[in-house]
Structure formats: structure tokens, C-alpha cells
Design a protein around this motif. Structure first.
Motif, short mmCIF file in Angstrom:
data_model
loop_
_atom_site.label_atom_id
_atom_site.label_comp_id
_atom_site.label_asym_id
_atom_site.label_seq_id
_atom_site.Cartn_x
_atom_site.Cartn_y
_atom_site.Cartn_z
N ILE A 1 0.34 -1.26 -0.03
CA ILE A 1 -0.05 -0.18 0.02
C ILE A 1 1.16 1.36 0.34
N PHE A 2 0.44 2.27 -0.91
CA PHE A 2 1.80 3.84 -0.36
C PHE A 2 0.56 4.84 -1.15
N GLY A 3 0.33 5.52 -0.61
CA GLY A 3 0.39 7.08 -0.82
C GLY A 3 1.33 8.07 -1.95
N ALA A 4 0.05 8.54 -2.62
CA ALA A 4 0.78 9.06 -3.61
C ALA A 4 -0.02 11.00 -3.19
N GLY A 5 1.39 11.89 -3.49
CA GLY A 5 0.70 13.56 -3.06
C GLY A 5 2.12 14.15 -3.21
N THR A 6 2.23 15.43 -3.60
CA THR A 6 3.02 16.39 -3.58
C THR A 6 3.68 16.45 -2.80
N ALA A 7 3.13 16.58 -1.94
CA ALA A 7 4.08 16.74 -0.96
C ALA A 7 4.88 15.84 -0.02
N ALA A 8 3.90 14.66 -0.04
CA ALA A 8 4.39 13.49 0.29
C ALA A 8 5.52 12.05 -0.91
N VAL A 9 4.82 12.36 -2.42
CA VAL A 9 5.26 12.06 -3.33
C VAL A 9 4.81 11.11 -2.59
N ILE A 10 6.09 9.28 -3.24
CA ILE A 10 5.59 8.37 -3.07
C ILE A 10 5.50 7.62 -1.58
N SER A 11 4.14 7.44 -0.57
CA SER A 11 4.98 7.15 0.72
C SER A 11 4.23 5.80 0.99
N PRO A 12 5.49 4.78 0.87
CA PRO A 12 4.25 3.25 1.35
C PRO A 12 4.05 2.95 2.47
N VAL A 13 3.15 2.08 2.99
CA VAL A 13 2.96 1.83 4.67
C VAL A 13 3.09 1.26 4.76
N SER A 14 3.75 1.11 6.45
CA SER A 14 4.00 -0.08 7.07
C SER A 14 3.21 -1.44 7.29
N ALA A 15 1.83 -0.73 7.34
CA ALA A 15 0.59 -1.01 8.49
C ALA A 15 -0.44 -0.85 8.92
N PHE A 16 -1.66 -1.36 8.61
CA PHE A 16 -2.87 -1.10 9.11
C PHE A 16 -3.60 -2.16 9.81
N GLU A 17 -4.46 -1.41 10.72
CA GLU A 17 -5.99 -1.50 12.02
C GLU A 17 -6.96 -1.02 10.97
N HIS A 18 -7.39 -2.60 11.43
CA HIS A 18 -9.21 -1.97 10.95
C HIS A 18 -9.82 -2.64 12.06
N ALA A 19 -10.48 -2.11 12.88
CA ALA A 19 -12.16 -3.33 13.81
C ALA A 19 -10.99 -4.15 13.89
N ASP A 20 -10.30 -3.83 15.28
CA ASP A 20 -8.96 -4.03 16.33
C ASP A 20 -7.88 -4.90 15.59
N ASP A 21 -8.22 -5.14 13.65
CA ASP A 21 -6.91 -6.08 13.25
C ASP A 21 -6.51 -5.65 12.96
N VAL A 22 -5.02 -6.08 13.43
CA VAL A 22 -3.48 -4.73 12.35
C VAL A 22 -2.64 -5.96 11.92
N PHE A 23 -2.58 -5.55 10.59
CA PHE A 23 -1.76 -6.25 9.34
C PHE A 23 -0.58 -5.36 8.60
N GLU A 24 0.11 -6.22 9.72
CA GLU A 24 2.50 -5.70 9.30
C GLU A 24 2.39 -6.09 7.40
N ILE A 25 2.50 -4.93 7.04
CA ILE A 25 2.99 -5.53 5.48
C ILE A 25 4.69 -5.15 5.35
N PRO A 26 5.28 -6.69 5.13
CA PRO A 26 6.57 -6.26 4.85
C PRO A 26 7.22 -5.30 3.44
N GLN A 27 8.23 -5.49 3.89
CA GLN A 27 8.24 -3.90 2.24
C GLN A 27 9.54 -4.56 1.89
N LEU A 28 9.00 -4.45 0.20
CA LEU A 28 9.87 -5.56 -0.58
C LEU A 28 11.03 -4.29 -0.88
N GLU A 29 11.90 -5.07 -1.74
CA GLU A 29 13.21 -4.40 -2.42
C GLU A 29 12.95 -4.21 -3.70
#
Length: 356
Positions: free
Chosen positions: A298-326
């Protein structure tokens, strides 16, 4: 010294620059501003003669409508400098059209194109020393317009001020971000102003984002206001998801900002032969993909941020870690975009705009 340039901009130059007091290696985003600013007032039904003057406080009455009814819109842009000292903007016509689209939605008069580009380019040439070459360096540009009429009746203002200020910048996020999927709060709704860069959109995000930050997250990924079942955009970025080798992002709508970086990533995906789907993205789909391992990024895209990878997300108390790919899509897009912006690679789409 007061000057008038050929484009009918009144220029008042600062007597002393503060550039030598700035540590360009240790910048906090949006805290340091350059020596000059662009100002143009709307009075008597028309935009007046634009001015560039020393950056300074301005006097405004407590009854100015911007304080009471929120007539304020803005843009975010960047200027870059290559190793030969040439200054470039990235797709500036998109920002110009979007600020006028935002303005129209808030009953603010549109700003003339020649005033915008002449003023912006004159300002950037005056502030050239503030634009440092090298990847990661840029000058963040903030055009904005506010209602200045001193009156508190609930109606559009009769007077406005359009301004451009500039701030030297490095990366907005210097590490992958952790995000929370919204379950209760909403960023915007159908028929509203979510597509506009209205100041109030961001003010309304601060409280729920603060709650998320107390839980250890950096940003919220907003969901649709009606059902909270579909993912839309983050607080400062549009959002992309990679499932397998496929890239997915939500379509723009009344609720979602039509990001310049977002559009550029979609085009670059096509150029690079990456399958990119623009369609509704459900929370359920992303949670299931994270659980079975098919969610790669998952990654964000914006002028200030450019491209920002997401390392984890939470929803309804479920937390998912996202491994960072080379060899991630995020790193590929960031490298491709920044190379175009800094004049280090070919620009086949004509996105780079040289300030001459």
C-alpha cells in the motif's frame, strides 16, 4: 525598491535576505518561508494589479468572512532545480485548473491564468537561491485564496486575496507510515467539497487523525461516508494498493481529490506495463488480501509526500503488518517521478515545465 515588470506585476524587493540563517539540511516541512510572496486582491468585481513583496504579516479585520464561513482554498506544488541551475515545475497547469475548480465550488471568483503563471514564474526566479538541486530537495509552493470582506452576514464575500508563498522542503515522510482505516469519521460526502482543496476539509480531519496518532498511527485512510466499506484516500495522499502484480486505486468522485501525483502514477503504470485498475476498493478485499499474503503493497501519492509506503494498517482492531519489498512498485514510481521532476530522465508526456 519598487519595479513593474513587463507582465504588469508590481515588484517590491526585500532589502535583506534571510536565506543565510536557514539550515537546508535540517528542514521541518512548512516552517521556513522564502523572502517574497505574491499577492493579488479581488475588489470592485475584478482582480487588481498583482504584486510581489517581501514575505510579511498582513492586516485583516476580525470580521473577514474567511474566519466565519471558511471561504478558503489552496494548492500544493513544487519547484525543482537541476544540476545546471534550471528551474522546473511539474504539471503546473493541473494545479491552476484545480484551484479554480475548488474556488468555483466555494463561490470564489476564478483567478486569471496569465496572472497565475506570470506571478508564479516571476516569484520563482526571484527565489532561485532557495531552490536547491539534488534529489529530495524542492521548493514547496502554496497558492491560496481567502475571503477578506469585513462582513459577517452568511453570504459569499465581495473581496478576496490570492497569494503564493514558498517554503524549502525535503521529504514529507522520511519512513513508511502506519495507517488506520476509518470506521466512524468521514472526510467528505456525496455532493460536498471533498474533491476541492478547501481548507475546511483538512481542519475536519485533524481531530480523528489525532485520535489515530494516539494509537500509534500516522494517517487515516478514509472510507465512504455512507457505509464505511470502501477505501478512498488518506489525509494527505491518494492511496494505491498492490494485490499480486495488480495496482488498484479508487476512482475520483465528489469525495476524492483528483491528485496530480495520482494521475501521474496511473500513467506511469501504463508506461511500465503494470496493470492498474481504477475501481472501488473495499475494506474487506484488502483485509482478505493481507491475510492470505496477496497484498504486496500500500502506498500514498501526493505532492508533498511524493510516494509514501505504508508499513501497517488497522481496522476493527485487526492489525496487518506489510512486509517492505526491495523491488517495490512504490520505489519504482518514486524513482521514475523524481527523475522526471529533477530533469534526470526523458519526459515523454511533457509534464516538466521549465521556468525561463
Amino acid at each position: 525598491m519598487v519595479e513593474t515588470n513587463p507582465n504588469e506585476i508590481v515588484v517590491v524587493k526585500s532589502e535583506n535576505s534571510k536565506i543565510n540563517t536557514v539550515d537546508f539540511d535540517n528542514l521541518t516541512f512548512g516552517r521556513v518561508f522564502t523572502d517574497h510572496m505574491f499577492v493579488c486582491d479581488f475588489e470592485d468585481g475584478k482582480w487588481q494589479t498583482p504584486k510581489i513583496m517581501p514575505y510579511q504579516p498582513m492586516t485583516i479585520e476580525p470580521s473577514a468572512r474567511v474566519f466565519h464561513y471558511g471561504q478558503a482554498v489552496f494548492e500544493g506544488m513544487k519547484a525543482y532545480k537541476d544540476e545546471d541551475g534550471k528551474i522546473f515545475l511539474f504539471r503546473p497547469e493541473q494545479n491552476f485548473h484545480r484551484i479554480n475548480k475548488s474556488a468555483s465550488r466555494l463561490a470564489i471568483p476564478e483567478f486569471p491564468e496569465n496572472y497565475f503563471f506570470n506571478g508564479l514564474e516571476t516569484l520563482l526566479k526571484m527565489e532561485s537561491d532557495w531552490i536547491k538541486p539534488g534529489l529530495g530537495n524542492s521548493l514547496y509552493i502554496r497558492p491560496f485564496v481567502i475571503a477578506t470582506e469585513p462582513a459577517i452576514s452568511a453570504s459569499p464575500a465581495a473581496t478576496y486575496r490570492f497569494m503564493i508563498i514558498c517554503s524549502p522542503a525535503k521529504a514529507y515522510y522520511n519512513k513508511p507510515v502506519r495507517v488506520l482505516f476509518a470506521e466512524k469519521f468521514s472526510r467528505s460526502a456525496d455532493g460536498g467539497v471533498g474533491f476541492a482543496k478547501a481548507a475546511g476539509n483538512y481542519a475536519a480531519q485533524f481531530y480523528p487523525t489525532g485520535l489515530a496518532q494516539k494509537k500509534g498511527f500516522d494517517q487515516i485512510i478514509w472510507t465512504d461516508a455512507s457505509t464505511h466499506k470502501y477505501l478512498e484516500e488518506a489525509g494527505t495522499m491518494n492511496i494505491f494498493f498492490r494485490i499480486g502484480d495488480k495496482l488498484i486505486t479508487a476512482p475520483t468522485s465528489d469525495r476524492i481529490l483528483d491528485g496530480v501525483t495520482r494521475k501521474s502514477v496511473i500513467q506511469l503504470a501504463e508506461d511500465l506495463g503494470i496493470d492498474c485498475e481504477v475501481r472501488p476498493v473495499s475494506v474487506k478485499e484488502i483485509k482478505e488480501a493481507a491475510a492470505d499474503g496477496s497484498l504486496k503493497e500500500i502506498f500514498g501519492a501526493g505532492t508533498a509526500a511524493v510516494i509514501s509506503p505504508v508499513s501497517a494498517f488497522e481496522h476493527a482492531d485487526d492489525v496487518f503488518e506489510i512486509p517492505q519489498l526491495e523491488a517495490s512498485y512504490a520505489s519504482l514510481f518514486k524513482k521514475t517521478l523524481t527523475s522526471i521532476q529533477h530533469n534526470l530522465s526523458d519526459d515523454k508526456h511533457g509534464w516538466r515545465h521549465e521556468v525561463k
